[in-house]
Scaffold this motif. Structure first.
Motif, PDB file in Angstrom:
ATOM      1  N   ASN A  33     164.453   8.427  13.508  1.00 57.00           N
ATOM      2  CA  ASN A  33     164.217   6.984  13.672  1.00 57.00           C
ATOM      3  C   ASN A  33     164.554   6.207  12.395  1.00 57.00           C
ATOM      4  OD1 ASN A  33     162.682   6.488  16.420  1.00 57.00           O
ATOM      5  ND2 ASN A  33     161.925   8.402  15.575  1.00 57.00           N
ATOM      6  N   LYS A  34     165.517   6.712  11.640  1.00 54.76           N
ATOM      7  CA  LYS A  34     165.865   6.096  10.352  1.00 54.76           C
ATOM      8  C   LYS A  34     166.320   4.647  10.482  1.00 54.76           C
ATOM      9  CE  LYS A  34     170.481   8.153  10.649  1.00 54.76           C
ATOM     10  NZ  LYS A  34     171.428   9.105  10.019  1.00 54.76           N
ATOM     11  N   ASP A  35     166.798   4.255  11.651  1.00 55.81           N
ATOM     12  CA  ASP A  35     167.237   2.868  11.843  1.00 55.81           C
ATOM     13  C   ASP A  35     166.083   1.881  11.754  1.00 55.81           C
ATOM     14  OD1 ASP A  35     169.786   3.825  12.195  1.00 55.81           O
ATOM     15  OD2 ASP A  35     169.694   3.816  14.392  1.00 55.81           O
ATOM     16  N   ASN A  36     164.847   2.384  11.878  1.00 61.35           N
ATOM     17  CA  ASN A  36     163.669   1.502  11.834  1.00 61.35           C
ATOM     18  C   ASN A  36     163.041   1.422  10.442  1.00 61.35           C
ATOM     19  OD1 ASN A  36     163.735   0.951  14.657  1.00 61.35           O
ATOM     20  ND2 ASN A  36     162.788   2.946  15.051  1.00 61.35           N
TER      21      ASN A  36
END
Length: 322
Positions: free
Chosen positions: A134-137
């Protein structure tokens, strides 16, 4: 009598002894060949002043010899020597087999020890992998707070695991205190991550007032393992019902899934045994570890299951007297 770790002379000479499998005079049996063809064998016998010999054998190979030096071979009862040779061979073979068994048990102990640690580390890696997935968050403040909380909790558990590993040669050392059961369940659900529970309908009805007399770290491990098994049994899609009950002395936490279920035979013969797993990547450690921990607390873990319908695990723990 000489017992061999490795045969100290030519393999062809050892084969001859094995085929003969009987008493022989060293010089007379081999004559000039002993010096010309088998110099190592000649050196072996001469260094020990052996003139008469009989082989010890087992598992289709020479494992030693009985050797003599005498001026009159007639003084040796060859039939008695043959019996002694067979008996000595049997004893040596059994001793060697027992030593191999001990070595195998040591290796198995090391494997079991490492497997327990690997199993826990896999769970911690899964927690961290969810953050990476979930690195995009990461730019969102709320996600950053949750990620930091997960990292701190995971690091604390890994530190605890290192401490446990140092003491794995001893029995489980429990630090019991009153623990709020629903808080431990909430922590385990939080550590599983919303992504893993995305397509699972979670129904939680655990009495907020239940206090159990347990080591929180160990009971967390039990609950987390059972929840992970439930999720994997449902292939991350289904219903998960977590409920509680009490009697005068014990609290029971029930975790019910709508997964693939298990046969009665598997439950009776394999479920809680170490190194038994239905998963391709499974180590077969988790539920054995859970059972060990719960029973160390004076509790019990039971299971009810039906193939194609689902499974319910019931974790029974002693209530806190306070």
């Amino acid at each position: 009598m000489v017992v061999f770790e490795e045969i100290p002379f030519e393999a062809e000479f050892a084969d001859w002894m094995l085929r003969r499998a009987d008493f022989f005079k060293v010089e007379e049996a081999l004559g000039e060949q002993l010096e010309n063809k088998y110099p190592r064998a000649r050196e072996f016998f001469q260094a020990r002043h052996i003139e008469l010999s009989t082989p010890l054998y087992g598992d289709k190979k020479i494992i030693g010899i009985i050797g003599f030096r005498t001026d009159d071979p007639r003084l040796i009862d060859q039939e008695l020597l043959k019996v002694l040779s067979l008996q000595a061979s049997s004893v040596i073979v059994n001793c060697l087999a027992y030593r191999k068994l001990q070595e195998a048990e040591k290796k198995e102990s090391i494997y079991r020890l490492s497997s327990f640690v690997i199993h826990d580390v896999k769970n911690y890696i899964n927690n961290l992998s969810m953050l990476v997935a979930n690195k995009d968050n990461f730019s969102k403040p709320e996600f950053q707070r949750d990620a930091l909380s997960t990292l701190e909790a995971t690091m604390a558990k890994m530190k605890k695991l290192v401490d446990e590993f140092r003491a794995l040669r001893q029995d489980i050392s429990l630090q019991k205190r009153p623990v709020n059961l629903t808080q431990v369940v909430d922590e385990a659900l939080r550590d599983l991550g919303s992504e893993r529970l995305q397509e699972i309908n979670v129904e939680k009805s655990v009495d907020a007032g239940i206090q159990v007399n347990t080591d929180e770290h160990y009971i967390y491990k039990v609950i987390l393992n059972v929840l992970i098994n439930a999720i994997e049994a449902m292939a991350a899609k289904g219903s998960l019902v977590i409920s509680s009950g009490c009697d005068a002395e014990y609290a029971t936490l029930s975790i019910k899934d709508t997964g693939c279920g298990m046969t009665k035979e598997f439950i009776q013969q394999r479920l809680f045994r170490p190194f038994q797993s239905t998963k391709k990547q499974g180590l077969g450690i988790g539920l054995h570890q859970c059972k060990t921990i719960v029973e160390a607390h004076g509790g019990a873990i039971e299971v009810a299951s039906e193939v194609g319908v689902g499974t319910t695990f019931m974790i029974k723990l002693p209530l806190s007297k306070s």
